[in-house]
Design a protein around this motif. Structure first.
Motif, PDB file in Angstrom:
ATOM      1  N   GLU A 201       0.312  -3.585  -9.413  1.00 63.70           N
ATOM      2  CA  GLU A 201      -0.999  -3.771  -8.766  1.00 63.70           C
ATOM      3  C   GLU A 201      -1.498  -5.197  -8.951  1.00 63.70           C
ATOM      4  O   GLU A 201      -1.986  -5.821  -8.013  1.00 63.70           O
ATOM      5  CB  GLU A 201      -2.012  -2.801  -9.360  1.00 63.70           C
ATOM      6  CG  GLU A 201      -2.000  -1.486  -8.628  1.00 63.70           C
ATOM      7  CD  GLU A 201      -2.871  -0.466  -9.281  1.00 63.70           C
ATOM      8  OE1 GLU A 201      -3.975  -0.811  -9.724  1.00 63.70           O
ATOM      9  OE2 GLU A 201      -2.408   0.683  -9.360  1.00 63.70           O
ATOM     10  N   GLU A 205      -1.827  -7.770  -5.806  1.00 61.98           N
ATOM     11  CA  GLU A 205      -3.133  -8.315  -5.391  1.00 61.98           C
ATOM     12  C   GLU A 205      -2.993  -9.786  -5.007  1.00 61.98           C
ATOM     13  O   GLU A 205      -3.529 -10.230  -3.998  1.00 61.98           O
ATOM     14  CB  GLU A 205      -4.080  -8.194  -6.583  1.00 61.98           C
ATOM     15  CG  GLU A 205      -5.508  -7.882  -6.222  1.00 61.98           C
ATOM     16  CD  GLU A 205      -6.271  -7.587  -7.489  1.00 61.98           C
ATOM     17  OE1 GLU A 205      -7.030  -8.471  -7.923  1.00 61.98           O
ATOM     18  OE2 GLU A 205      -6.044  -6.500  -8.071  1.00 61.98           O
ATOM     19  N   ARG A 231      -1.054   2.385  -1.409  1.00 66.57           N
ATOM     20  CA  ARG A 231      -2.178   1.866  -2.205  1.00 66.57           C
ATOM     21  C   ARG A 231      -1.883   0.494  -2.774  1.00 66.57           C
ATOM     22  O   ARG A 231      -2.747  -0.350  -2.885  1.00 66.57           O
ATOM     23  CB  ARG A 231      -2.469   2.796  -3.382  1.00 66.57           C
ATOM     24  CG  ARG A 231      -3.139   4.068  -2.967  1.00 66.57           C
ATOM     25  CD  ARG A 231      -3.032   5.068  -4.111  1.00 66.57           C
ATOM     26  NE  ARG A 231      -3.618   6.313  -3.694  1.00 66.57           N
ATOM     27  CZ  ARG A 231      -4.812   6.737  -4.089  1.00 66.57           C
ATOM     28  NH1 ARG A 231      -5.530   6.029  -4.907  1.00 66.57           N
ATOM     29  NH2 ARG A 231      -5.293   7.884  -3.650  1.00 66.57           N
ATOM     30  N   THR A 232      -0.647   0.319  -3.219  1.00 59.57           N
ATOM     31  CA  THR A 232      -0.247  -0.959  -3.811  1.00 59.57           C
ATOM     32  C   THR A 232       0.714  -1.622  -2.841  1.00 59.57           C
ATOM     33  O   THR A 232       1.830  -1.154  -2.659  1.00 59.57           O
ATOM     34  CB  THR A 232       0.458  -0.720  -5.166  1.00 59.57           C
ATOM     35  OG1 THR A 232      -0.402   0.082  -5.972  1.00 59.57           O
ATOM     36  CG2 THR A 232       0.767  -2.012  -5.876  1.00 59.57           C
TER      37      THR A 232
END
Ligand SMILES: Cc1ncc(COP(=O)(O)O)c(C=O)c1O
Length: 415
Positions: A201, A205, A231-232
């Motif tokens: 994660e 980002e 999600r990631t």
């Protein structure tokens, strides 16, 4: 898919039995693994051998052995394996692979191993001379050589030193990601030699924000670590089936994020990689447009028999639940960690949330300890100076206690 032969039953990957003990609260998330049932039905040889070597080779469950036998029985008389059944089976493999990582089936291309998927990334990502690929030092070579070879087109591979503990140095990787020449970050989800689980994660980002490609070698993680690319954000993920997916050699997959599929040119061109090529009655039309989905990366003909095994194996893992497997593995580590604390033995793996199912120990006389374990029918590996224990869903706490017993005999009482 046209075919002029009668169809048999499509090769099955449906669960035949569940191995969960229902919780009193009737809450699926709290159901526990029925170890006695799963061992007896799927891994019957576990009554004589303690197998803690999934990071090398995952065993095939019985349902998979039976599926392979059935597939090969039909393979002897190939009219029993019409194209439409084979194609349906591969579609099921893509669907299962997608479920494992939170992707969509059209973002999956089937491959024969991890290296093929990493090669698709290394040779397919558009890079210019002077661009830099960041790789943590001490990665498994399948995630190093394909990048190093890009030196033939002027692309530099920078091996970023690990932390003193031997983990990928994420702070340093993040710092280097600020350099605009860095176009790719290639990491393993879980390190093969110490089980370190990367903070995907955190890295994602930054790669997402600055448009760097994030490529993940996931073979040591998928099947034991929940991962959700919805999600990631990951750009390319490569995974072989032979370890934590308990699948045959020759099965694997690559995920490419949908938005990037069209900018990734397949390294090697398969004859079913083009739109319209499903119609085998018109093969010499030579279509022009590469498929817009993950199948553009597939190199047909794929080893069907291996995917006939992949489907029931992955079906078993999904049926049990990857989250549950992760929790189970953490419980299995407990006796070893307690012993290490008692005896001040060095643990070569992270002990916090960056740990995974791989647990490395460095007892005094490590080679000798490894030999003693082997003599006691405990199968595990010696890697980079440590004993690597990699249990899976079928192992028990009692087996891990047995490992402690053997280790406690000490270097001098070789047995
Ligand atoms: C991190 C990692 N990547 C890749 C591989 C193997 O790659 P392949 O599936 O191409 O044989 C291994 C182990 O064999 C591994 O530990």
């Amino acid at each position: 898919m046209p075919t002029d032969v009668p169809s048999g039953e499509p090769p099955r990957s449906e669960p035949t039995q569940t191995y969960l003990i229902p919780s009193e609260a009737r809450d699926l998330a709290r159901d526990t693994l029925d170890l006695a049932a799963i061992r007896a039905a799927e891994f019957p040889w576990t009554d004589t051998t303690i197998y803690l070597n999934n990071a090398s080779i995952g065993p095939l469950p019985e349902r998979t052995r039976l599926a392979l036998e059935e597939f090969n029985r039909r393979r002897c008389a190939p009219y029993q394996l019409p194209d439409r059944d084979l194609f349906a089976m591969l579609a099921e493999s893509r669907r299962l692979a997608a479920r494992l990582i939170g992707a969509a089936p059209d973002e999956i291309g089937l491959t024969i191993n991890t290296g093929f998927g990493l090669g698709i990334a290394a040779r397919g990502i558009p890079l210019e001379p002077g661009d830099i690929v960041l790789v943590s030092d001490k990665e498994f070579p399948a995630n190093v050589y394909p990048w190093l070879r890009l030196s033939d087109s002027g692309v530099l591979t920078e091996l970023v030193p690990t932390t003193p503990e031997g983990w990928p140095d994420e702070d340093r990787l993040l710092e280097r990601l600020r350099d605009p020449r860095v176009r790719v970050l290639a990491v393993s989800l879980v390190q093969f030699s110490n089980g370190y689980l990367v903070d995907l994660e955190r890295l994602s980002e930054v790669t997402r924000a600055n448009g760097t490609w994030l490529v993940v070698d996931a073979i040591q993680g998928v099947g034991q670590i929940p991962i959700d690319v919805s999600r990631t954000q990951v750009d390319v993920l490569a995974c072989g089936g032979q370890k934590w997916l308990l699948s045959p050699w020759g099965s694997g997959f690559v995920y490419v994020r949908r938005e990037l599929i069209s900018s990734l040119s397949p390294t090697i061109t398969g004859w079913l990689a083009f739109e319209g090529t499903d119609d085998l009655s018109q093969l010499t039309r030579y279509e022009e447009t590469l498929r817009a989905d993950g199948r553009r990366f597939e190199l047909m003909t794929l080893p069907y028999q291996d995917f006939a095994g992949f489907n029931p194996s992955v079906g078993l893992l999904l049926e049990v639940g990857i989250e549950r497997i992760r929790e189970h593995l953490a419980k299995l580590h407990r006796p070893i960690l307690d012993w290490a604390d008692r005896t001040e033995t060095r643990i070569g793996s992270p002990r916090d949330h960056r740990g995974s199912g791989i647990l490395c120990i460095v007892p005094e006389g490590v080679g000798d300890a490894h030999r003693r374990l082997k003599a006691a029918r405990v199968i595990c590996s010696l890697r980079e100076g440590a004993i690597r224990l990699s249990p899976h869903l079928y192992n028990t706490v009692e087996e891990m206690e047995r490992v402690v017993e053997v280790l406690e005999r000490g270097p001098q009482t070789n047995g």
